[in-house]
Scaffold this motif. Structure first.
Motif, short mmCIF file in Angstrom:
data_model
loop_
_atom_site.label_atom_id
_atom_site.label_comp_id
_atom_site.label_asym_id
_atom_site.label_seq_id
_atom_site.Cartn_x
_atom_site.Cartn_y
_atom_site.Cartn_z
N GLN A 1 -12.77 -33.59 -5.84
CA GLN A 1 -11.77 -32.66 -6.34
C GLN A 1 -12.38 -31.77 -7.41
O GLN A 1 -13.14 -32.27 -8.23
N ILE B 1 -0.67 -34.95 -7.31
CA ILE B 1 -1.39 -34.64 -6.08
C ILE B 1 -0.46 -34.38 -4.90
O ILE B 1 -0.90 -34.25 -3.75
N LEU C 1 -1.38 -31.26 -2.92
CA LEU C 1 -2.63 -31.45 -2.18
C LEU C 1 -2.40 -32.33 -0.96
O LEU C 1 -2.88 -32.06 0.13
N ARG C 2 -1.64 -33.42 -1.16
CA ARG C 2 -1.32 -34.33 -0.06
C ARG C 2 -0.55 -33.60 1.03
O ARG C 2 -0.77 -33.81 2.22
N THR D 1 -6.68 -26.06 -7.54
CA THR D 1 -7.44 -27.29 -7.30
C THR D 1 -7.88 -27.29 -5.85
O THR D 1 -7.08 -27.02 -4.95
#
Ligand code: ZN
Length: 399
Positions: A113, A371, A374-375, A100
């Motif tokens: 995204q 997420i 990603l965070r 992602t």
């Protein structure tokens, strides 16, 4: 003999103090925005004049902007400050089958995204990622890109800048950072996925004051991100946290790492699927872990039994983590969080059964498991500019 130059020492220490104060102010704005200069001074304990100098500099550097005007019952209306959300970060969450990529602002809010299949070799991955990142920059000409953060399902050695251990990814030792930096002209930070998850909790979660925490990622394998004494613990070669590959049953099946009976073989998503197939009469038909969770939600007895078995192994394995690191909090990241009411209870029971002294750690699923990586990748980039947010409280106390 080396002469000690006291003038230099003086300069160095005042620069350090300036850096720490900047970090304190920037992190306070991040945590409490919108916030007035007066409140910044009050909360930080810094002089009003020091706060003014720092905030002017932060505004000049476009990290901070003047926010809305506040209302007081009488007198002058204070101007609030907030982070400049035009500052952005590009991130990638690399997983064994899917990647992602996303654009986020400094507050960890995602602006776009997209997903792609994980290429079979790192060279193709680097090329594809570089062109995606370049496209994302073109699509957001209004943003100031601060850096790229990448989370990988393996251990990353910061000293050699290589992914050194990624048994579920099956790529050879490779350098992700240099070729992507060359292609985009933007600084790249790479980190292990579990480390990224623990950073995400510290930066964006409600664990601001927690100093000892472990994040456990449960998916195809099991990883752990260790945050101890207020800092991320990477260890030699970046290999700290490989609890997934400690022996759980020496007689158990062979693992992708070459060992036998590793913990992740008994407590990962793949383990739950294996338990299901072992006791099911239906042939293996490409059932996924998501399917298994859906079956469990529909009260399928076999699915529930498989998840319970996985949860029990998960809790038993956590005893090792609890007795070696004694975290205050353990955060579990993975799809299993969706079924946490049941799984969490079993895990907690196992952990509590192994306590040597004291209360068991708080055990909870990550707030937004989808997420978290990603965070965490966003936090990786921010860490460079904001300083180690996690240490600021301590330094203030001892200052
Ligand atoms: Zn293993």
């Amino acid at each position: 003999m080396k002469r000690v130059d006291f003038t230099n020492t003086q300069v160095a220490s005042s620069e350090t103090a300036r850096d720490i104060n900047r970090s304190v102010v920037l992190n306070l704005i991040r945590r409490r925005q919108p916030i007035s200069r007066a409140d910044l001074a009050r909360v930080s304990g810094l002089q009003r004049s020091t706060v003014s100098v720092i905030t002017e500099k932060l505004i000049e550097e476009a990290w901070v902007v003047n926010g809305p005007q506040g209302r007081l019952p009488r007198g002058r209306r204070p101007t609030f400050l907030r982070l400049n959300d035009r500052r952005a970060i590009m991130v990638a969450d690399i997983r064994p089958t899917q990647i992602t990529v996303a654009v986020a602002d400094v507050n960890g809010r995602f602006l776009s995204q997209e997903r792609m299949l994980t290429p079979g070799d790192p060279e193709t991955a680097v090329k594809t990622l570089s062109s995606r990142f370049r496209r994302m920059m073109q699509a957001h000409p209004d943003l100031i890109f601060e850096g790229i953060g990448i989370s990988v399902p393996g251990r990353y050695d910061q000293s050699t800048q290589r992914v050194v251990f990624a048994p579920n990814l099956k790529w050879s030792r490779f350098d992700l950072r240099t070729p992507i930096e060359r292609a985009t002209g933007i600084h790249v930070e790479v980190e292990n996925a579990a480390n990224a998850c623990v950073l995400a909790e510290v930066w964006f979660g409600n664990s601001e004051n927690v100093r000892d925490m472990v994040a456990i990622t449960v998916s195809e394998g099991i990883g752990a991100g260790i945050f101890t004494n207020g800092q991320l613990s990477r260890g030699s070669y970046g290999m700290a946290g490989e609890f997934g590959h400690t022996s759980f049953d020496p007689e158990g099946p062979t693992c992708t790492c070459g060992g036998r009976g590793c913990w992740e073989l008994f407590a990962s998503n793949r383990a739950a699927l294996r338990y299901y197939h072992e006791s099911s009469s239906t042939p293996e038909n490409g059932l996924t872990f998501t399917d298994l969770l859906a079956l469990a939600e529909a009260k399928d007895a076999l699915a529930l039994k498989s998840l319970d078995k996985m949860a029990r192994a998960l809790g038993k394995g956590m005893r090792t983590i609890v007795s070696t690191l004694a975290p205050e909090e353990i955060v579990v990241v993975g799809d299993l969080a969706r079924h946490w009411d049941r799984i969490g209870r079993v895990v907690a029971e196992e952990v509590a059964g192994g306590m040597l002294a004291g209360e068991p750690p708080r055990l909870r699923p990550a707030a937004e498991p989808g997420i978290a990586r990603l965070r965490g990748a966003v936090a990786l980039v921010l860490k460079r500019h904001f300083g180690p947010a996690e240490r600021v409280t301590e330094e203030r106390k001892s200052a």
